[in-house]
Motif scaffolding. Structure first.
Motif, PDB file in Angstrom:
ATOM      1  N   GLU A  12       0.832  -1.204   0.000  1.00 47.39           N
ATOM      2  CA  GLU A  12       0.000   0.000   0.000  1.00 47.39           C
ATOM      3  C   GLU A  12       0.868   1.256   0.000  1.00 47.39           C
ATOM      4  OE1 GLU A  12      -3.191   2.277   2.945  1.00 47.39           O
ATOM      5  OE2 GLU A  12      -2.246   0.416   3.613  1.00 47.39           O
ATOM      6  N   VAL A  13       1.864   1.296   0.861  1.00 47.88           N
ATOM      7  CA  VAL A  13       2.730   2.474   0.966  1.00 47.88           C
ATOM      8  C   VAL A  13       3.510   2.680  -0.331  1.00 47.88           C
ATOM      9  CG1 VAL A  13       4.682   3.489   2.212  1.00 47.88           C
ATOM     10  CG2 VAL A  13       2.904   2.274   3.471  1.00 47.88           C
ATOM     11  N   SER A  14       3.946   1.595  -0.950  1.00 49.03           N
ATOM     12  CA  SER A  14       4.745   1.681  -2.178  1.00 49.03           C
ATOM     13  C   SER A  14       4.001   2.333  -3.332  1.00 49.03           C
ATOM     14  CB  SER A  14       5.205   0.287  -2.606  1.00 49.03           C
ATOM     15  OG  SER A  14       6.059  -0.258  -1.638  1.00 49.03           O
ATOM     16  N   LYS A  15       2.685   2.275  -3.312  1.00 53.85           N
ATOM     17  CA  LYS A  15       1.881   2.874  -4.390  1.00 53.85           C
ATOM     18  C   LYS A  15       1.882   4.398  -4.338  1.00 53.85           C
ATOM     19  CE  LYS A  15      -1.220  -1.068  -4.749  1.00 53.85           C
ATOM     20  NZ  LYS A  15      -2.590  -1.553  -4.503  1.00 53.85           N
ATOM     21  N   HIS A  16       2.261   4.958  -3.213  1.00 56.00           N
ATOM     22  CA  HIS A  16       2.272   6.416  -3.030  1.00 56.00           C
ATOM     23  C   HIS A  16       3.680   6.936  -3.334  1.00 56.00           C
ATOM     24  CE1 HIS A  16      -1.725   6.344  -1.151  1.00 56.00           C
ATOM     25  NE2 HIS A  16      -1.337   5.168  -0.688  1.00 56.00           N
ATOM     26  N   ASN A  17       3.992   7.023  -4.625  1.00 58.79           N
ATOM     27  CA  ASN A  17       5.361   7.318  -5.044  1.00 58.79           C
ATOM     28  C   ASN A  17       5.441   8.433  -6.091  1.00 58.79           C
ATOM     29  OD1 ASN A  17       4.269   6.012  -7.223  1.00 58.79           O
ATOM     30  ND2 ASN A  17       5.688   4.299  -7.211  1.00 58.79           N
ATOM     31  N   LYS A  18       4.545   9.392  -5.963  1.00 64.18           N
ATOM     32  CA  LYS A  18       4.496  10.500  -6.908  1.00 64.18           C
ATOM     33  C   LYS A  18       4.611  11.835  -6.156  1.00 64.18           C
ATOM     34  CE  LYS A  18       2.589   7.827 -10.390  1.00 64.18           C
ATOM     35  NZ  LYS A  18       2.975   6.574  -9.850  1.00 64.18           N
ATOM     36  N   THR A  19       4.922  12.882  -6.886  1.00 67.04           N
ATOM     37  CA  THR A  19       5.053  14.204  -6.270  1.00 67.04           C
ATOM     38  C   THR A  19       3.760  14.631  -5.577  1.00 67.04           C
ATOM     39  OG1 THR A  19       6.659  14.845  -7.934  1.00 67.04           O
ATOM     40  CG2 THR A  19       5.620  16.619  -6.724  1.00 67.04           C
ATOM     41  N   LYS A  20       2.636  14.321  -6.172  1.00 62.71           N
ATOM     42  CA  LYS A  20       1.338  14.718  -5.606  1.00 62.71           C
ATOM     43  C   LYS A  20       0.770  13.680  -4.643  1.00 62.71           C
ATOM     44  CE  LYS A  20       0.960  18.472  -8.102  1.00 62.71           C
ATOM     45  NZ  LYS A  20       1.213  19.755  -7.512  1.00 62.71           N
ATOM     46  N   ASP A  21       1.540  12.625  -4.353  1.00 64.81           N
ATOM     47  CA  ASP A  21       1.081  11.561  -3.451  1.00 64.81           C
ATOM     48  C   ASP A  21       2.304  10.750  -3.009  1.00 64.81           C
ATOM     49  OD1 ASP A  21      -0.450   9.706  -2.048  1.00 64.81           O
ATOM     50  OD2 ASP A  21      -0.921   8.533  -3.840  1.00 64.81           O
ATOM     51  N   CYS A  22       2.955  11.182  -1.939  1.00 66.20           N
ATOM     52  CA  CYS A  22       4.242  10.603  -1.544  1.00 66.20           C
ATOM     53  C   CYS A  22       4.234  10.180  -0.075  1.00 66.20           C
ATOM     54  CB  CYS A  22       5.346  11.630  -1.797  1.00 66.20           C
ATOM     55  SG  CYS A  22       6.999  10.990  -1.515  1.00 66.20           S
ATOM     56  N   PRO A  35       2.460  17.135   1.389  1.00 66.44           N
ATOM     57  CA  PRO A  35       2.414  18.595   1.570  1.00 66.44           C
ATOM     58  C   PRO A  35       3.796  19.236   1.712  1.00 66.44           C
ATOM     59  CG  PRO A  35       1.012  17.473   3.197  1.00 66.44           C
ATOM     60  CD  PRO A  35       1.787  16.433   2.471  1.00 66.44           C
ATOM     61  N   PHE A  36       4.813  18.437   1.971  1.00 63.67           N
ATOM     62  CA  PHE A  36       6.159  18.948   2.223  1.00 63.67           C
ATOM     63  C   PHE A  36       7.050  18.892   0.975  1.00 63.67           C
ATOM     64  CE2 PHE A  36      10.454  18.340   4.291  1.00 63.67           C
ATOM     65  CZ  PHE A  36      10.547  19.624   4.796  1.00 63.67           C
ATOM     66  N   MET A  37       6.546  18.330  -0.100  1.00 63.49           N
ATOM     67  CA  MET A  37       7.370  18.107  -1.290  1.00 63.49           C
ATOM     68  C   MET A  37       8.023  19.392  -1.801  1.00 63.49           C
ATOM     69  SD  MET A  37       7.311  14.860  -1.820  1.00 63.49           S
ATOM     70  CE  MET A  37       7.760  14.490  -3.491  1.00 63.49           C
ATOM     71  N   ASP A  38       7.269  20.476  -1.886  1.00 63.62           N
ATOM     72  CA  ASP A  38       7.819  21.733  -2.412  1.00 63.62           C
ATOM     73  C   ASP A  38       8.760  22.420  -1.424  1.00 63.62           C
ATOM     74  OD1 ASP A  38       6.447  21.490  -4.810  1.00 63.62           O
ATOM     75  OD2 ASP A  38       4.693  22.589  -4.067  1.00 63.62           O
ATOM     76  N   ASP A  39       8.630  22.101  -0.151  1.00 65.10           N
ATOM     77  CA  ASP A  39       9.411  22.789   0.878  1.00 65.10           C
ATOM     78  C   ASP A  39      10.660  22.031   1.326  1.00 65.10           C
ATOM     79  OD1 ASP A  39       7.507  24.850   0.936  1.00 65.10           O
ATOM     80  OD2 ASP A  39       6.263  23.731   2.365  1.00 65.10           O
ATOM     81  N   HIS A  40      10.800  20.773   0.908  1.00 64.01           N
ATOM     82  CA  HIS A  40      11.946  19.977   1.363  1.00 64.01           C
ATOM     83  C   HIS A  40      13.240  20.608   0.856  1.00 64.01           C
ATOM     84  CE1 HIS A  40      14.756  16.492   1.434  1.00 64.01           C
ATOM     85  NE2 HIS A  40      14.176  16.327   2.603  1.00 64.01           N
ATOM     86  N   PRO A  41      14.189  20.892   1.757  1.00 63.25           N
ATOM     87  CA  PRO A  41      15.440  21.559   1.352  1.00 63.25           C
ATOM     88  C   PRO A  41      16.231  20.792   0.301  1.00 63.25           C
ATOM     89  CG  PRO A  41      15.223  21.557   3.736  1.00 63.25           C
ATOM     90  CD  PRO A  41      14.114  20.692   3.202  1.00 63.25           C
ATOM     91  N   GLY A  42      16.122  19.485   0.286  1.00 57.78           N
ATOM     92  CA  GLY A  42      16.850  18.689  -0.704  1.00 57.78           C
ATOM     93  C   GLY A  42      16.102  18.518  -2.003  1.00 57.78           C
ATOM     94  N   GLY A  43      14.887  19.039  -2.077  1.00 53.25           N
ATOM     95  CA  GLY A  43      14.081  18.903  -3.283  1.00 53.25           C
ATOM     96  C   GLY A  43      13.197  17.673  -3.229  1.00 53.25           C
ATOM     97  N   ASP A  44      12.190  17.659  -4.089  1.00 56.60           N
ATOM     98  CA  ASP A  44      11.255  16.531  -4.078  1.00 56.60           C
ATOM     99  C   ASP A  44      11.876  15.242  -4.612  1.00 56.60           C
ATOM    100  OD1 ASP A  44      11.343  17.311  -6.744  1.00 56.60           O
ATOM    101  OD2 ASP A  44       9.170  17.303  -7.026  1.00 56.60           O
ATOM    102  N   GLU A  45      12.931  15.362  -5.423  1.00 50.12           N
ATOM    103  CA  GLU A  45      13.580  14.162  -5.968  1.00 50.12           C
ATOM    104  C   GLU A  45      14.147  13.280  -4.850  1.00 50.12           C
ATOM    105  OE1 GLU A  45      14.798  17.281  -6.899  1.00 50.12           O
ATOM    106  OE2 GLU A  45      13.644  17.486  -8.746  1.00 50.12           O
ATOM    107  N   VAL A  46      14.653  13.919  -3.812  1.00 53.18           N
ATOM    108  CA  VAL A  46      15.222  13.172  -2.682  1.00 53.18           C
ATOM    109  C   VAL A  46      14.135  12.355  -2.005  1.00 53.18           C
ATOM    110  CG1 VAL A  46      16.312  13.409  -0.419  1.00 53.18           C
ATOM    111  CG2 VAL A  46      17.046  14.859  -2.301  1.00 53.18           C
ATOM    112  N   LEU A  47      12.980  12.965  -1.801  1.00 55.56           N
ATOM    113  CA  LEU A  47      11.877  12.255  -1.163  1.00 55.56           C
ATOM    114  C   LEU A  47      11.349  11.150  -2.074  1.00 55.56           C
ATOM    115  CD1 LEU A  47      10.031  15.293   0.437  1.00 55.56           C
ATOM    116  CD2 LEU A  47      11.525  13.649   1.576  1.00 55.56           C
ATOM    117  N   LEU A  48      11.221  11.439  -3.356  1.00 58.68           N
ATOM    118  CA  LEU A  48      10.722  10.431  -4.290  1.00 58.68           C
ATOM    119  C   LEU A  48      11.656   9.229  -4.377  1.00 58.68           C
ATOM    120  CD1 LEU A  48       9.343  12.693  -7.162  1.00 58.68           C
ATOM    121  CD2 LEU A  48       8.021  11.273  -5.572  1.00 58.68           C
ATOM    122  N   SER A  49      12.949   9.468  -4.272  1.00 60.50           N
ATOM    123  CA  SER A  49      13.910   8.360  -4.357  1.00 60.50           C
ATOM    124  C   SER A  49      13.840   7.450  -3.127  1.00 60.50           C
ATOM    125  CB  SER A  49      15.330   8.889  -4.538  1.00 60.50           C
ATOM    126  OG  SER A  49      15.791   9.506  -3.348  1.00 60.50           O
TER     127      SER A  49
END
Length: 134
Positions: A12-22, A35-49
């Protein structure tokens, strides 16, 4: 009275792997960081990875501040069912051929094994021919 935290499966958690659903798994807890994707200091790519896996090591390796750890509380949405998290795979290196210290390809070694005796024989004939007494 607070209710028990929701338990999520890894699938279930693995399905949430997009910028608008992470969603991320960190230390056995599930966080919806959308909600934190745009504010993360390392950028959203870090969170998505970090999606689709246990991101605990990724999170800890960065050395997040206490305030960053406190901020996580507002993104907490439940626990991960640890029985659904795949085991970490152990890296098994490919099998290597016999050790060849000079890294010479095997076919070159076979050619040399054939040619060197011929060269020695040819050299012996040449020496004999030019050193012959007449």
């Amino acid at each position: 009275m607070a209710s028990d935290p929701k338990v999520h499966t890894f699938e279930e958690v693995s399905k949430h792997n997009k910028t608008k659903d992470c969603w991320l798994i960190i230390s056995g807890k599930v966080y919806d960081v959308t909600p934190f994707m745009d504010d993360h200091p390392g950028g959203d790519e870090v969170l998505l990875s970090a999606t689709g896996k246990d991101a605990t090591n990724d999170f800890e390796d960065v050395g997040h501040s206490d305030s960053a750890r406190d901020m996580m509380e507002k993104y907490y949405i439940g626990e991960i069912d640890s029985n659904t998290v795949p085991e970490k795979r152990t890296y098994i290196p490919p099998q290597q051929a016999a050790y060849n210290p000079d890294k010479t390809p095997e076919f070159v070694i076979k050619i040399l094994q054939f040619l060197v005796p011929l060269l020695i024989l040819g050299l012996a004939f040449a020496v004999r021919h030019y050193t012959k007494k007449e």
